[in-house]
Design an enzyme around this catalytic site. Structure first.
Site, PDB file in Angstrom:
ATOM      1  N   HIS A 211      -4.704  -0.596   5.633  1.00  0.00           N
ATOM      2  CA  HIS A 211      -4.276   0.196   6.797  1.00  0.00           C
ATOM      3  C   HIS A 211      -5.245   0.080   7.984  1.00  0.00           C
ATOM      4  O   HIS A 211      -5.847   1.066   8.411  1.00  0.00           O
ATOM      5  CB  HIS A 211      -4.017   1.657   6.434  1.00  0.00           C
ATOM      6  CG  HIS A 211      -5.068   2.386   5.633  1.00  0.00           C
ATOM      7  ND1 HIS A 211      -6.408   2.263   5.848  1.00  0.00           N
ATOM      8  CD2 HIS A 211      -4.945   3.280   4.627  1.00  0.00           C
ATOM      9  CE1 HIS A 211      -7.066   3.043   5.012  1.00  0.00           C
ATOM     10  NE2 HIS A 211      -6.194   3.662   4.251  1.00  0.00           N
TER      11      HIS A 211
ATOM     12  N   ASP B 133       1.423   2.609   3.541  1.00  0.00           N
ATOM     13  CA  ASP B 133       0.571   3.789   3.345  1.00  0.00           C
ATOM     14  C   ASP B 133       1.404   5.062   3.425  1.00  0.00           C
ATOM     15  O   ASP B 133       0.918   6.089   3.896  1.00  0.00           O
ATOM     16  CB  ASP B 133      -0.595   3.826   4.341  1.00  0.00           C
ATOM     17  CG  ASP B 133      -1.640   4.866   3.976  1.00  0.00           C
ATOM     18  OD1 ASP B 133      -1.685   5.278   2.799  1.00  0.00           O
ATOM     19  OD2 ASP B 133      -2.405   5.277   4.868  1.00  0.00           O
TER      20      ASP B 133
ATOM     21  N   HIS C 198       1.605   5.403  -1.732  1.00  0.00           N
ATOM     22  CA  HIS C 198       1.267   6.572  -2.551  1.00  0.00           C
ATOM     23  C   HIS C 198       2.561   7.153  -3.116  1.00  0.00           C
ATOM     24  O   HIS C 198       3.434   7.570  -2.357  1.00  0.00           O
ATOM     25  CB  HIS C 198       0.550   7.635  -1.710  1.00  0.00           C
ATOM     26  CG  HIS C 198      -0.726   7.125  -1.119  1.00  0.00           C
ATOM     27  ND1 HIS C 198      -1.926   7.173  -1.783  1.00  0.00           N
ATOM     28  CD2 HIS C 198      -0.969   6.489   0.060  1.00  0.00           C
ATOM     29  CE1 HIS C 198      -2.868   6.613  -1.034  1.00  0.00           C
ATOM     30  NE2 HIS C 198      -2.303   6.186   0.090  1.00  0.00           N
TER      31      HIS C 198
ATOM     32  N   LYS D 140      -9.198  -0.265  -6.277  1.00  0.00           N
ATOM     33  CA  LYS D 140      -9.256   0.361  -4.956  1.00  0.00           C
ATOM     34  C   LYS D 140     -10.608   1.016  -4.702  1.00  0.00           C
ATOM     35  O   LYS D 140     -11.055   1.841  -5.498  1.00  0.00           O
ATOM     36  CB  LYS D 140      -8.138   1.415  -4.860  1.00  0.00           C
ATOM     37  CG  LYS D 140      -8.100   2.180  -3.546  1.00  0.00           C
ATOM     38  CD  LYS D 140      -7.709   1.296  -2.385  1.00  0.00           C
ATOM     39  CE  LYS D 140      -7.833   2.035  -1.070  1.00  0.00           C
ATOM     40  NZ  LYS D 140      -6.547   2.392  -0.485  1.00  0.00           N
TER      41      LYS D 140
ATOM     42  N   HIS E 224     -10.367   1.180   1.408  1.00  0.00           N
ATOM     43  CA  HIS E 224     -10.210   2.151   2.495  1.00  0.00           C
ATOM     44  C   HIS E 224     -11.456   1.997   3.359  1.00  0.00           C
ATOM     45  O   HIS E 224     -12.537   2.444   2.975  1.00  0.00           O
ATOM     46  CB  HIS E 224     -10.073   3.587   1.968  1.00  0.00           C
ATOM     47  CG  HIS E 224      -9.921   4.589   3.076  1.00  0.00           C
ATOM     48  ND1 HIS E 224      -8.743   5.248   3.348  1.00  0.00           N
ATOM     49  CD2 HIS E 224     -10.801   4.996   4.027  1.00  0.00           C
ATOM     50  CE1 HIS E 224      -8.914   6.023   4.410  1.00  0.00           C
ATOM     51  NE2 HIS E 224     -10.151   5.896   4.838  1.00  0.00           N
TER      52      HIS E 224
ATOM     53  N   HIS F 267       0.874  -1.194   0.000  1.00  0.00           N
ATOM     54  CA  HIS F 267       0.000   0.000   0.000  1.00  0.00           C
ATOM     55  C   HIS F 267       0.901   1.231   0.000  1.00  0.00           C
ATOM     56  O   HIS F 267       1.503   1.567   1.021  1.00  0.00           O
ATOM     57  CB  HIS F 267      -0.909   0.018   1.225  1.00  0.00           C
ATOM     58  CG  HIS F 267      -1.850   1.189   1.250  1.00  0.00           C
ATOM     59  ND1 HIS F 267      -3.190   1.049   1.501  1.00  0.00           N
ATOM     60  CD2 HIS F 267      -1.653   2.521   1.052  1.00  0.00           C
ATOM     61  CE1 HIS F 267      -3.776   2.243   1.464  1.00  0.00           C
ATOM     62  NE2 HIS F 267      -2.854   3.147   1.194  1.00  0.00           N
TER      63      HIS F 267
HETATM   64  N1  LIG Z   1      -3.583   7.680   4.604  1.00  0.00           N
HETATM   65  C1  LIG Z   1      -3.716   8.981   4.480  1.00  0.00           C
HETATM   66  O1  LIG Z   1      -3.864   9.657   5.489  1.00  0.00           O
HETATM   67  N2  LIG Z   1      -3.690   9.587   3.271  1.00  0.00           N
HETATM   68  C2  LIG Z   1      -3.621   8.972   1.974  1.00  0.00           C
HETATM   69  C3  LIG Z   1      -4.923   8.398   1.524  1.00  0.00           C
HETATM   70  C4  LIG Z   1      -5.320   7.113   2.212  1.00  0.00           C
HETATM   71  O2  LIG Z   1      -4.593   6.115   2.163  1.00  0.00           O
HETATM   72  O3  LIG Z   1      -6.396   7.064   2.819  1.00  0.00           O
HETATM   73  C5  LIG Z   1      -3.132  10.006   0.972  1.00  0.00           C
HETATM   74  O4  LIG Z   1      -3.215   9.771  -0.245  1.00  0.00           O
HETATM   75  O5  LIG Z   1      -2.620  11.063   1.391  1.00  0.00           O
HETATM   76 ZN   LIG Z   2      -3.168   5.112   1.495  1.00  0.00          ZN
HETATM   77 ZN   LIG Z   3      -6.805   5.023   2.795  1.00  0.00          ZN
END
Ligand SMILES: NC(=O)N[C@@H](CC(=O)O)C(=O)O
Ligand SMILES: [Zn+2]
Ligand SMILES: [Zn+2]
Length: 344
Positions: free
Chosen positions: A174, A247, A15, A99, A136, A13
Site C-alpha cells: 500500500h 488493503d 484483510h 508480513k 507495512h 493485499h
Molecule cells: N490499512 C489500514 O488502515 N488498516 C489495516 C492494517 C494495515 O494494512 O496497515 C487494518 O487491518 O485495519
Molecule cells: Zn492492510
Molecule cells: Zn498496512
C-alpha cells in the site's frame, strides 16, 4: 469504451478478519477476485503455519456455495519467528508470504517487529526459501510526522534491508508517496509494490471535506495531491513492479466514528469499479488488466488466472451501509455513483 473485459484479477493485499466479520465480507472479495493474499493481523496474530492452516479452513468454510476463490495465506513476522517455521511455511504450499508489521505501526501490530535485527535468521531463511516478505512500510517513531513515516522508512529500514538480503523478494505494501513509487521503480533486485484504489482516487483533502471524514482514514494516511499523481503514474505505467492490492480493511461503523477511530477503508465490495474509475480518469483503462491480473501472479510465481471478467459502463451507486455481523460497515465512497459495474 462501453465494456472492458480482462483476465480474472487477484487481490494481493486483503484483510478478511474472522468469525461473523469474515462471513460478512468474504463474498464481496470472492465475487471480484480469484485469489487474495490474506493479511495475518488477527487477534491473536497468525504467527505459525498451524494457525494459518486453521484460518485458511475457516475462510474456505465461509465461502459462498460453488465459489472457487483461493485464499493465499501469510504469516505474521515477530521478533521470535524461527527459521524452521519459515521452512514449514515454504513446504505448506498455502503460505505465500510473511508480513512485516513494525510494532505499533497499524491495526493489530502490537506483536509486530520491534527491530529487524531480531529477525535476521528468519529473513535469511526466507531469502533461502524464496518466500515473499510483505512490508507495512512506516516507521513508528512518534517524533516523525505521520505524513513522513513512509518516506523515512525507505531510508531507515528498506534500503538497509535490501542491501543485507539482496535476493529476498519484497512487496512494499500500500504505497502512498512519490518517494515510494520512485524507490520501487529504481531499486535493485526483486522489489514490487501494491497500490490501493483509495490512494489512487483521493488525496488528504478527502479526510477533511467539510468536516472530519473517518471513512477515508487508513494507514498509511492519504497524502498530498502530487503523491496521488505519482501513484497513478506508477499504476498506469505498465511497469510490472506495481500491482493491485486493495488493503480492504473493514471496521464496524461505530469503531470508525469514534473518539479514536480505527484505520482502514472497506473497498472489497466495489474494488474493480474503483480501480477502473482511477484508470479511466488517467486515460489508461486499457492498462488495468496488467496491473490487476498479470503482474501480481508473475511476481509471486503463480499462474495467471484462466477465467475472464467483464466491466460495463453502467452506473453503480455505492450503498451507505452494509451488514457486518451484528455491526454496520460503511464502504469507501458510500452514496457516490461510479460509472463502471462488474457484470456477474
Ligand atoms: N490499512 C489500514 O488502515 N488498516 C489495516 C492494517 C494495515 O494494512 O496497515 C487494518 O487491518 O485495519
Ligand atoms: Zn492492510
Ligand atoms: Zn498496512
Amino acid at each position: 469504451m462501453q465494456t472492458y473485459e480482462l483476465t480474472r484479477p487477484d487481490d494481493w493485499h486483503l484483510h478478511l478478519r474472522d468469525g461473523e466479520a469474515l462471513a460478512a465480507v468474504l463474498p464481496d472479495t470472492a465475487r471480484q477476485f480469484a485469489r487474495a493474499i490474506v493479511m495475518p493481523n488477527l487477534k491473536p496474530p497468525v504467527t505459525t503455519v498451524a494457525l494459518a492452516e486453521a484460518y485458511r479452513q475457516r475462510i474456505v468454510a465461509a465461502l459462498p456455495a460453488g465459489s472457487d476463490f483461493e485464499p493465499l495465506m501469510t504469516l505474521y513476522l515477530t521478533d521470535n519467528t524461527q527459521p524452521d517455521e519459515i521452512a514449514k511455511a515454504r513446504q505448506s504450499g498455502f503460505v505465500h508470504a510473511v508480513k512485516l508489521y513494525p510494532a505499533g505501526a497499524t491495526t493489530n501490530s502490537d506483536f509486530g517487529v520491534t527491530d529487524l535485527k531480531h529477525c535476521r535468521a528468519a529473513l535469511e531463511a526466507m531469502q533461502e526459501a524464496d518466500l515473499v516478505l510483505c512490508v507495512h512500510g512506516e516507521v513508528t517513531d512518534a517524533a516523525i510526522d505521520v505524513f513522513d513515516r513512509e518516506k523515512v522508512f525507505i531510508d531507515d529500514v528498506l534500503i538497509p534491508l535490501r542491501r543485507d538480503f539482496p535476493n529476498l523478494r519484497i512487496v512494499f505494501e500500500h504505497i502512498t508517496t512519490a518517494e515510494a513509487a520512485t524507490y520501487v521503480a529504481e531499486a535493485e533486485g526483486r522489489v514490487a509494490a501494491t497500490i490501493t484504489a483509495h490512494h489512487l482516487l483521493y488525496n488528504r483533502n478527502a479526510l477533511f471535506k467539510g468536516g472530519v471524514r473517518p471513512h477515508y482514514y487508513c494507514l498509511p494516511v492519504l497524502k498530498r495531491e502530487h503523491h496521488r499523481e505519482a501513484l497513478v503514474a506508477a499504476a498506469t505505467s505498465g511497469n510490472p513492479r506495481f500491482f493491485l492490492g486493495t488493503d480492504s480493511a473493514p471496521h464496524g461503523k461505530a469503531d470508525k466514528e469514534a473518539d479514536c477511530g480505527c484505520a482502514g477503508c472497506y473497498t472489497a465490495l466495489h474494488a474493480l469499479e474503483l480501480y477502473a474509475t482511477a484508470f479511466e480518469n488517467a486515460g489508461c483503462l486499457d492498462r488495468l488488466e496488467g496491473f490487476a491480473s498479470w503482474f501480481g501472479p508473475d511476481f509471486y510465481g503463480l499462474p495467471r488466472n484462466a477465467g475472464r471478467i467483464r466491466l460495463e459502463r453502467k452506473p453503480l451507486t455505492i450503498p451507505t451501509s452494509l451488514e457486518f455481523g451484528a455491526k454496520q460497515l460503511v464502504p469507501l465512497a458510500a452514496g457516490e455513483t461510479l460509472s463502471w459495474s462488474l457484470i456477474d
